[in-house]
Design a protein around this motif. Structure first.
Motif, PDB file in Angstrom:
ATOM      1  N   VAL A   1      -3.599  13.563   2.582  1.00 43.35           N
ATOM      2  CA  VAL A   1      -3.105  12.631   1.951  1.00 43.35           C
ATOM      3  C   VAL A   1      -2.047  11.938   3.040  1.00 43.35           C
ATOM      4  N   ASN A   2      -2.143  10.445   3.161  1.00 39.26           N
ATOM      5  CA  ASN A   2      -1.706  10.032   4.174  1.00 39.26           C
ATOM      6  C   ASN A   2      -0.405   9.105   3.495  1.00 39.26           C
ATOM      7  N   ILE A   3       0.896   9.346   3.833  1.00 39.84           N
ATOM      8  CA  ILE A   3       1.803   8.354   3.094  1.00 39.84           C
ATOM      9  C   ILE A   3       2.094   7.061   3.805  1.00 39.84           C
ATOM     10  N   SER A   4       1.434   6.256   3.274  1.00 38.17           N
ATOM     11  CA  SER A   4       1.735   4.897   3.645  1.00 38.17           C
ATOM     12  C   SER A   4       3.008   4.174   3.173  1.00 38.17           C
ATOM     13  N   SER A   5       2.799   3.081   2.502  1.00 36.00           N
ATOM     14  CA  SER A   5       3.794   2.313   1.931  1.00 36.00           C
ATOM     15  C   SER A   5       3.337   1.274   1.062  1.00 36.00           C
ATOM     16  N   MET A   6       4.169   0.341   0.264  1.00 36.87           N
ATOM     17  CA  MET A   6       3.837  -0.776  -0.093  1.00 36.87           C
ATOM     18  C   MET A   6       3.816  -1.895   1.268  1.00 36.87           C
ATOM     19  N   GLY A   7       4.448  -1.157   2.011  1.00 34.37           N
ATOM     20  CA  GLY A   7       4.680  -2.037   3.394  1.00 34.37           C
ATOM     21  C   GLY A   7       3.388  -2.056   4.318  1.00 34.37           C
ATOM     22  N   GLY A   8       2.491  -1.092   3.806  1.00 34.65           N
ATOM     23  CA  GLY A   8       1.097  -1.173   4.200  1.00 34.65           C
ATOM     24  C   GLY A   8       0.452  -2.383   3.814  1.00 34.65           C
ATOM     25  N   LYS A   9       0.722  -3.002   2.872  1.00 31.95           N
ATOM     26  CA  LYS A   9      -0.093  -4.072   2.194  1.00 31.95           C
ATOM     27  C   LYS A   9       0.850  -5.738   2.250  1.00 31.95           C
ATOM     28  N   ILE A  10       2.295  -5.344   2.363  1.00 32.14           N
ATOM     29  CA  ILE A  10       3.086  -6.642   2.480  1.00 32.14           C
ATOM     30  C   ILE A  10       3.640  -6.497   3.658  1.00 32.14           C
ATOM     31  N   TYR A  11       4.827  -7.375   3.857  1.00 36.54           N
ATOM     32  CA  TYR A  11       5.626  -7.699   5.065  1.00 36.54           C
ATOM     33  C   TYR A  11       6.760  -8.104   4.703  1.00 36.54           C
ATOM     34  N   THR A  12       7.764  -7.801   5.756  1.00 41.46           N
ATOM     35  CA  THR A  12       9.218  -8.251   5.476  1.00 41.46           C
ATOM     36  C   THR A  12       9.678  -8.882   6.925  1.00 41.46           C
TER      37      THR A  12
ATOM     38  N   ALA B   1       0.379  -7.094  -5.767  1.00 43.62           N
ATOM     39  CA  ALA B   1      -0.429  -7.777  -6.371  1.00 43.62           C
ATOM     40  C   ALA B   1      -0.086  -9.499  -6.066  1.00 43.62           C
ATOM     41  N   ALA B   2       1.255  -9.549  -5.828  1.00 41.31           N
ATOM     42  CA  ALA B   2       1.744 -10.762  -5.243  1.00 41.31           C
ATOM     43  C   ALA B   2       1.119 -11.227  -3.918  1.00 41.31           C
ATOM     44  N   ARG B   3       0.948 -10.263  -3.049  1.00 42.95           N
ATOM     45  CA  ARG B   3       0.556 -10.380  -1.664  1.00 42.95           C
ATOM     46  C   ARG B   3      -1.006 -10.983  -1.957  1.00 42.95           C
ATOM     47  N   ARG B   4      -1.622 -10.160  -2.695  1.00 47.27           N
ATOM     48  CA  ARG B   4      -3.023 -10.327  -2.963  1.00 47.27           C
ATOM     49  C   ARG B   4      -3.352 -11.856  -3.497  1.00 47.27           C
ATOM     50  N   LEU B   5      -2.415 -12.248  -4.291  1.00 47.28           N
ATOM     51  CA  LEU B   5      -2.725 -13.415  -5.260  1.00 47.28           C
ATOM     52  C   LEU B   5      -2.185 -14.755  -4.583  1.00 47.28           C
ATOM     53  N   LEU B   6      -0.937 -14.608  -3.697  1.00 45.67           N
ATOM     54  CA  LEU B   6      -0.221 -15.688  -3.115  1.00 45.67           C
ATOM     55  C   LEU B   6      -0.841 -15.929  -1.888  1.00 45.67           C
ATOM     56  N   GLY B   7      -0.821 -17.350  -1.306  1.00 43.99           N
ATOM     57  CA  GLY B   7      -1.040 -17.570  -0.031  1.00 43.99           C
ATOM     58  C   GLY B   7      -0.105 -17.284   0.972  1.00 43.99           C
ATOM     59  N   ASP B   8      -0.162 -17.257   2.288  1.00 45.87           N
ATOM     60  CA  ASP B   8       0.777 -16.672   3.301  1.00 45.87           C
ATOM     61  C   ASP B   8       2.050 -17.484   3.021  1.00 45.87           C
ATOM     62  N   ARG B   9       2.265 -18.906   3.040  1.00 48.21           N
ATOM     63  CA  ARG B   9       3.515 -19.632   2.911  1.00 48.21           C
ATOM     64  C   ARG B   9       4.072 -19.321   1.655  1.00 48.21           C
ATOM     65  N   GLN B  10       3.342 -19.029   0.648  1.00 51.60           N
ATOM     66  CA  GLN B  10       4.061 -18.788  -0.661  1.00 51.60           C
ATOM     67  C   GLN B  10       4.568 -17.415  -0.489  1.00 51.60           C
ATOM     68  N   PHE B  11       3.846 -16.416  -0.019  1.00 46.09           N
ATOM     69  CA  PHE B  11       4.438 -15.009   0.157  1.00 46.09           C
ATOM     70  C   PHE B  11       5.606 -15.213   1.175  1.00 46.09           C
ATOM     71  N   ASP B  12       5.585 -15.983   2.216  1.00 49.39           N
ATOM     72  CA  ASP B  12       6.606 -15.953   2.987  1.00 49.39           C
ATOM     73  C   ASP B  12       7.879 -16.394   2.236  1.00 49.39           C
ATOM     74  N   ALA B  13       7.926 -17.537   1.441  1.00 47.86           N
ATOM     75  CA  ALA B  13       9.105 -17.941   0.757  1.00 47.86           C
ATOM     76  C   ALA B  13       9.624 -16.988  -0.121  1.00 47.86           C
ATOM     77  N   LEU B  14       8.611 -16.394  -0.876  1.00 46.87           N
ATOM     78  CA  LEU B  14       8.990 -15.198  -1.722  1.00 46.87           C
ATOM     79  C   LEU B  14       9.889 -14.077  -1.085  1.00 46.87           C
ATOM     80  N   ILE B  15       9.425 -13.752  -0.244  1.00 47.06           N
ATOM     81  CA  ILE B  15       9.962 -12.460   0.693  1.00 47.06           C
ATOM     82  C   ILE B  15      11.370 -12.785   1.318  1.00 47.06           C
TER      83      ILE B  15
END
Length: 276
Positions: A129-140, A254-268
């Motif tokens: 079991v490897n403890i990753s993070s939602m940070g393994g799928k998104i960025y801040t 889910a938001a990272r999967r659905l949004l484009g890069d610029r959209q997710f940049d703005a969201l975060i």
């Protein structure tokens, strides 16, 4: 049924401590590993076996595995939980600190997997079991090194899952969201130390405020949420490959999967209060 043996790293607090307690309550022989065994005293009182281990020291890891095999003859579960968040602008973070972040969060986990796999293969069973993070799928912002380690751990886990499947071994990735631990406060302090002055100061102040707010937020999930998921995974005949749990994990992934890069940049950027 025969008693199974589990090794949980980073067991002195938070998710690691909760997981060690949960597995012990289910009848596992549990070894709780940390660099400082004095912080494992409460776990030892409750039946978890304390194990001194530094995941950046190969001899320490090898010695720990040798002890477990000598005492129980097997390792059925490895929970790679040891890790920390190194935050700071990529321009500011010393490259040696970047290497240490990968040493702890990635290389330590994979090295332990290398050490336990021969024992799991010989029994044709086991779960890593490897403890990753939602940070393994998104960025801040200002979290480049931390997110880099979690993205890497996700990819390595996927490859490992394919490699060890023929030997009856499962690889599971846990992707926590906001969890009520000391992690965010520690990350915020490191961030301010690294980028609290200079050209990234305004960003660092905003991000540190967000990290500390998350640490104290009542909405964060307790570590037991993750411990319960790990327990479910290691006792299932066919566990899921990924478990995303804890505050914000599923909607943000889910938001990272659905949004484009610029959209997710703005969201975060809005979410963490980045200055414009």
């Amino acid at each position: 049924m025969p008693t199974k043996t589990a090794l949980v790293t980073g067991a002195s607090s938070g998710i690691g401590e909760a997981t060690a307690r949960k597995l012990q309550s289910l009848g596992f022989t549990v070894y709780g590993a940390a660099r400082r065994t004095d912080r494992l005293a409460d776990l030892a009182t409750d039946g978890v076996r304390p194990l001194a281990m530094d995941v950046t020291d190969d001899a320490s890891m090898q010695s720990g595995i040798d002890r477990i095999i000598a005492e129980t003859g097997q390792i059925d579960v490895l929970v790679n939980n040891a890790g920390y968040g190194s935050y700071g602008a990529l321009e500011d973070v010393d490259i040696d600190e970047g290497r240490r972040q990968f040493d702890v969060n990635v290389f330590g986990a994979i090295r332990l997997a290398q050490l336990v796999l021969p024992h799991m293969r010989s029994r044709r069973s086991g779960t890593i079991v490897n403890i990753s993070s939602m940070g393994g799928k998104i960025y801040t912002p200002l979290g480049g090194w931390y997110h880099g380690t979690k993205f890497a751990l996700e990819a390595l886990s996927d490859c490992l899952r394919l490699e060890v499947k023929p030997f009856g071994i499962d690889v599971v990735v846990i992707e926590p969201g906001g969890i009520a631990t000391e992690w965010g406060g520690i990350a915020a302090d490191l961030l301010l130390k690294t980028s609290g002055q200079g050209p990234y100061a305004a960003q660092a102040q905003a991000m540190a405020k967000s990290l500390k707010a998350e640490t104290s937020a009542n909405r964060n999930s307790p570590p037991s949420v993750i411990a319960d998921a790990i327990a479910k995974a290691v006792t299932a005949s066919k566990p899921k490959t990924r478990y995303a749990l804890g505050f914000g994990a599923r909607p943000l992934i889910a938001a990272r999967r659905l949004l484009g890069d610029r959209q997710f940049d703005a969201l975060i950027s809005r979410a963490v209060g980045m200055p414009r």
